[in-house]
Design a protein around this motif. Structure first.
Motif, PDB file in Angstrom:
ATOM      1  N   ALA A   1     -25.359  21.972 -26.153  1.00  0.00           N
ATOM      2  CA  ALA A   1     -24.931  20.576 -26.015  1.00  0.00           C
ATOM      3  C   ALA A   1     -25.945  19.596 -26.595  1.00  0.00           C
ATOM      4  CB  ALA A   1     -24.694  20.258 -24.551  1.00  0.00           C
ATOM      5  N   SER A   2     -27.209  20.064 -26.705  1.00  0.00           N
ATOM      6  CA  SER A   2     -28.230  19.123 -27.166  1.00  0.00           C
ATOM      7  C   SER A   2     -28.080  18.781 -28.643  1.00  0.00           C
ATOM      8  CB  SER A   2     -29.627  19.685 -26.888  1.00  0.00           C
ATOM      9  OG  SER A   2     -29.812  20.876 -27.618  1.00  0.00           O
TER      10      SER A   2
ATOM     11  N   ILE B   1     -13.996   6.159 -13.334  1.00  0.00           N
ATOM     12  CA  ILE B   1     -12.705   5.464 -13.265  1.00  0.00           C
ATOM     13  C   ILE B   1     -11.775   5.922 -14.379  1.00  0.00           C
ATOM     14  CG2 ILE B   1     -11.564   3.210 -13.476  1.00  0.00           C
ATOM     15  CD1 ILE B   1     -14.087   2.008 -12.146  1.00  0.00           C
ATOM     16  N   GLY B   2     -12.286   5.894 -15.626  1.00  0.00           N
ATOM     17  CA  GLY B   2     -11.382   6.130 -16.750  1.00  0.00           C
ATOM     18  C   GLY B   2     -11.531   7.491 -17.403  1.00  0.00           C
ATOM     19  N   GLY B   3     -12.553   8.237 -17.032  1.00  0.00           N
ATOM     20  CA  GLY B   3     -12.770   9.525 -17.673  1.00  0.00           C
ATOM     21  C   GLY B   3     -13.519   9.376 -18.988  1.00  0.00           C
ATOM     22  N   ALA B   4     -13.925  10.527 -19.528  1.00  0.00           N
ATOM     23  CA  ALA B   4     -14.776  10.529 -20.721  1.00  0.00           C
ATOM     24  C   ALA B   4     -14.057   9.981 -21.952  1.00  0.00           C
ATOM     25  CB  ALA B   4     -15.262  11.948 -20.999  1.00  0.00           C
ATOM     26  N   GLU B   5     -12.709  10.011 -21.925  1.00  0.00           N
ATOM     27  CA  GLU B   5     -11.948   9.639 -23.127  1.00  0.00           C
ATOM     28  C   GLU B   5     -12.126   8.165 -23.483  1.00  0.00           C
ATOM     29  OE1 GLU B   5     -10.684  11.444 -20.578  1.00  0.00           O
ATOM     30  OE2 GLU B   5     -10.981  13.298 -21.704  1.00  0.00           O
TER      31      GLU B   5
ATOM     32  N   ASN C   1     -19.037  15.196 -14.371  1.00  0.00           N
ATOM     33  CA  ASN C   1     -19.539  14.612 -15.618  1.00  0.00           C
ATOM     34  C   ASN C   1     -20.902  13.967 -15.403  1.00  0.00           C
ATOM     35  OD1 ASN C   1     -17.381  15.340 -17.147  1.00  0.00           O
ATOM     36  ND2 ASN C   1     -16.380  13.323 -17.122  1.00  0.00           N
ATOM     37  N   GLY C   2     -21.719  14.036 -16.433  1.00  0.00           N
ATOM     38  CA  GLY C   2     -23.033  13.410 -16.355  1.00  0.00           C
ATOM     39  C   GLY C   2     -23.217  12.401 -17.465  1.00  0.00           C
ATOM     40  N   VAL C   3     -24.166  11.477 -17.266  1.00  0.00           N
ATOM     41  CA  VAL C   3     -24.570  10.605 -18.363  1.00  0.00           C
ATOM     42  C   VAL C   3     -26.089  10.617 -18.419  1.00  0.00           C
ATOM     43  CG1 VAL C   3     -22.560   9.083 -18.066  1.00  0.00           C
ATOM     44  CG2 VAL C   3     -24.735   8.485 -17.027  1.00  0.00           C
TER      45      VAL C   3
ATOM     46  N   PRO D   1     -18.734  18.982 -17.548  1.00  0.00           N
ATOM     47  CA  PRO D   1     -17.713  19.148 -18.585  1.00  0.00           C
ATOM     48  C   PRO D   1     -17.970  18.180 -19.740  1.00  0.00           C
ATOM     49  CG  PRO D   1     -16.715  18.821 -16.411  1.00  0.00           C
ATOM     50  CD  PRO D   1     -18.174  18.552 -16.266  1.00  0.00           C
ATOM     51  N   ASN D   2     -18.499  17.002 -19.409  1.00  0.00           N
ATOM     52  CA  ASN D   2     -18.872  16.045 -20.451  1.00  0.00           C
ATOM     53  C   ASN D   2     -20.204  15.416 -20.073  1.00  0.00           C
ATOM     54  OD1 ASN D   2     -18.244  14.400 -22.875  1.00  0.00           O
ATOM     55  ND2 ASN D   2     -18.363  12.737 -21.378  1.00  0.00           N
ATOM     56  N   PHE D   3     -21.166  15.490 -20.988  1.00  0.00           N
ATOM     57  CA  PHE D   3     -22.462  14.859 -20.740  1.00  0.00           C
ATOM     58  C   PHE D   3     -22.597  13.716 -21.731  1.00  0.00           C
ATOM     59  CE2 PHE D   3     -27.019  14.256 -20.877  1.00  0.00           C
ATOM     60  CZ  PHE D   3     -27.384  14.396 -19.550  1.00  0.00           C
TER      61      PHE D   3
END
Lengths: 441, 309
Positions: A135-136, A216-220, A320-322, A396-398
């Protein structure tokens, strides 16, 4: 007499030309700060412990085993560096190794042909490529090509809390946004600020927006923004995010005076470990400094950490992470072939050595290399390290920090508008409209 | 005989007709200065003007943008906010700094020893760099860990830099704190130039200290006031470092003055074209203000200020 005049004239001509000559020699970059002598390479890095010592040791070790390919490092403070490197690259005075955070800034460098395309080099060195978290590479890739080497550590944003204050109040860390709002009331009634925030730094406030929009809105939603789809910022999730933020501000969720507190001075961390604030949303990189400067706050087990709460009805995956998937190093396209060779050799043998990996783990960070589970398990900070490792690995999404993922133009507009959103000087609707105007810039 | 002429020429060069040769020699002496002026002042100015019509992110290729930058900046409410703040800070700074420095200058122009000691104290803030001043104030004003909490004076622990109006007022205060010493020094010098005989004559005529101040000191300081005001007004266009470190233009845009706006657009947002537009606007405003202030001095500005007038 005539002779005298002509000699005076030639003297003046010489005096007149000299400054140009000086400028010409300095402009071609051979003696500029960006280059190193001999067959070595130059590198700019961020000052500040413990990373400065770690990188200096790595450079010294590489230099002693490669006396002909030494790396000369210059250290800069974070914010100063971000401006200086941009200016240096624009002026053709960049160091051989360009340190950065990938994403939008790297994209501007790559599209201006200022950094080397490393795709084929990585293909020729599969061992190196397989060493890092897959992922990096996301933020190192521009238009399908890899322009940077991931390095250092993964740094997700984490919700830290003060266990002592939570015990005193008899409450649990928040799992949902409703919990957040009720904790705000609890802690305000106790006379403790619910959340610490270094709002003057602005990217600190941005982390709230990143997580809330994701929940709220998801990664999309952000993906559409990043890709510059029309009206991507006008998504209802963006407006709901802004509304929730302003509700939290109105409910005195953040410490009084948050907009004059800076993260550079680490005042936001200090508010947490001195018990003036109950919670802090910050990057995992604040763990090390809090451990070092927090008067045994971390060592006594008073520091708690959880993932960001969910929002009722939200579409985002709570896993999910940020944050920052990694830090990155590119090679300046303006460097000489010899300098480029040195840099590649350093990338391969010098930068993420076992010593360096151990140093990062010892300072409370999770290096972005595979197969470190055993090392993490034996570390005194294993609770935190495993938490960060699992969060980064299982997400699932970073999402990369927005100020790095977006173009510098959009990022600056974002930080400015977030500041105004937190001050309630613009409405969530205005925020969305202002940001929508930056799409494609 | 010839030696006497040269001697005289040296003593009073203006009175002697310059030969053509001497004139050309003097003209040559200006060449190095001219070159530096062209290279370091005019060339960048032209460069900025060209860039204001160009499309450039500071890194890639430079493309022509036509009038796009100008129209986008001129239609941006952010510009008018920055312009308004710049003029507000300029005017309020002048109103705050001028009376204080004038009075301090008159006071320290006296000869008693304690005044010399005080003058040194007043002068101290000027010796600190703006960045250091900003960092120090920021630490002192911190609502949670600052001076107020340290001294146990919680009513002083306001969110000084976090509330737009307070932050603006504070910026003006810190600017005054830093620059009043400089203007005090200018006024001190100006007051010391005023001939004693004027005051002696006034005393004989029975004028008190206040009358002397308004009828001798103030009129005699006319050109000093213009010099100090020019420096203050034109200088306020370039206030940057202090505000940059103290507030970064925030909270919101409440202290984002024109020079800071230019920096943030150019070097943070990579918009060199629009930043150059603001640079050109700054140059024009600076020139107009400087010319206006020089005009205030009147046509007799080359005239003597000494007794006999």
């Amino acid at each position: 007499m005539k002779q005298f005049q002509s000699s005076r004239r030639s003297f003046l001509a010489l005096a007149a030309v000299t400054p140009f000559a000086v400028m010409a020699t300095s402009a071609c970059g051979t003696s500029g700060p960006g280059s190193a002598s001999g067959g070595g390479a130059s590198m700019w890095f961020l000052s500040g412990e413990p990373n400065q010592t770690t990188i200096q040791k790595a450079v010294d070790a590489f230099g002693s085993s490669n006396p002909d390919n030494k790396i000369a490092v210059t250290y800069f403070q974070n914010d100063a560096y971000k401006t200086k490197i941009k200016t240096a690259i624009g002026a053709g005075q960049a160091p051989t190794i360009v340190y950065g955070w990938g994403g939008g800034t790297l994209k501007t460098y790559a599209e201006a042909n200022q950094v080397e395309d490393l795709t084929s080099w990585f293909e020729a060195n599969p061992d190196l490529k397989n060493k890092f978290f897959p992922a990096s590479f996301g933020a190192a890739t521009v238009n399908g090509k890899i322009y940077a080497l991931p390095n250092q550590y993964v740094a997700p944003v984490v919700l830290f809390y003060n266990k002592e204050l939570f015990e005193k109040a008899g409450v649990q860390p928040p799992k949902t946004w409703d919990d957040v709002m009720s904790l705000v009331k609890t802690f305000n009634d106790m006379g403790v600020a619910p959340f610490s925030l270094g709002g003057q730094s602005r990217w600190t406030s941005m982390m709230w927006l990143e997580y809330l929009l994701d929940r709220i809105g998801g990664a999309e939603v952000f993906k559409a923004i990043f890709e510059g789809k029309p009206n991507a910022w006008m998504d209802p999730a963006v407006i709901e995010t802004g509304t929730k933020i302003q509700e939290l501000v109105s409910a005195d969720g953040f410490i009084k005076g948050f907009s004059s507190i800076t993260a550079d001075s680490k005042a936001d961390q200090a508010l947490l470990f001195t018990g003036k604030a109950a919670m802090l949303l910050q990057g995992s990189w604040t763990y090390g400094p809090m451990k070092k400067e927090g008067q045994n706050f971390v060592q006594d087990g008073k520091l708690g950490f959880v993932t960001f709460p969910t929002v009722a009805g939200g579409k985002g995956d709570p896993k999910n992470g940020v944050g920052n998937p990694a830090q990155y190093m590119s090679i300046s396209a303006k460097a000489t072939d010899k300098e480029k060779e040195t840099a590649k050799k350093f990338f391969k043998e010098g930068i993420m050595t076992d010593t360096v990996i151990d140093a990062y783990i010892n300072s409370g960070s999770v290096p972005i290399v595979n197969g470190i589970e055993d090392k993490l398990a034996t570390s005194p900070d294993k609770d935190f390290l495993n938490f960060v490792y699992d969060l980064a690995k299982n997400a699932p999404n970073f999402q990369q920090s927005w100020d790095q993922a977006l173009s510098p133009t959009a990022a600056e507009a974002l930080l400015n508008n977030i500041d105004q959103l937190f001050l309630k000087s613009i409405t969530p609707q205005q925020f969305a409209e202002n940001m929508n105007a930056t799409l494609g810039k | 005989m010839s030696s006497t002429t040269t001697h005289r020429a040296a003593a009073a060069p203006r009175k002697i007709e310059q030969t053509g040769q001497q004139k050309s020699a003097l003209a040559w002496l200006t060449v190095p200065a001219l070159i530096f002026f062209v290279v370091f002042a005019l060339a960048p100015l032209v460069g900025v003007l060209v860039l204001s019509f160009a499309n450039w992110d500071g890194i890639g290729a430079i493309g022509a943008a036509g009038l796009e930058n100008w129209s986008s900046v001129l239609s941006d409410p952010g510009l008018y906010n920055a312009l308004g703040l710049t003029f507000l800070i300029m005017i309020v700074s002048w109103l705050v700094q001028t009376p204080i420095s004038l009075l301090l200058g008159v006071f320290t122009a006296g000869t008693q020893r304690y005044r010399a000691a005080l003058a040194v104290l007043y002068f101290l803030p000027l010796l600190l760099s703006s960045a250091a001043v900003a960092i120090a104030y920021k630490a002192l004003l911190d609502p949670n860990f600052g001076l107020a909490m340290g001294l146990g004076l919680p009513f002083l622990a306001q969110d000084w830099l976090g509330v737009p109006q307070l932050a603006l007022g504070l910026v003006i205060f810190v600017i005054a704190w830093q620059f009043v010493p400089f203007h005090t020094l200018i006024y001190q010098g100006g007051v010391r130039q005023i001939p004693k005989s004027l005051y002696e004559a006034a005393q004989i005529d029975g004028a008190g200290i206040i009358k002397q101040f308004f009828h001798i000191t103030l009129p005699q300081l006319k050109y000093t006031i213009i010099t100090s005001s020019t420096l203050m007004v034109v200088g306020s266009l370039t206030y940057f470092d202090l505000i940059f470190v103290l507030t970064g233009g925030g909270p919101g845009n409440s202290t984002r003055i024109l020079a800071l706006d230019m920096y943030l657009r150019g070097f943070r947002a990579n918009l060199m074209g629009p930043a150059s537009v603001i640079a050109v606007i700054l140059v024009v405003i600076g020139l107009v203000l400087a010319l206006f202030l020089q005009r205030l001095g009147g046509k007799d500005k080359q005239g003597s200020q000494l007794e006999g007038l």
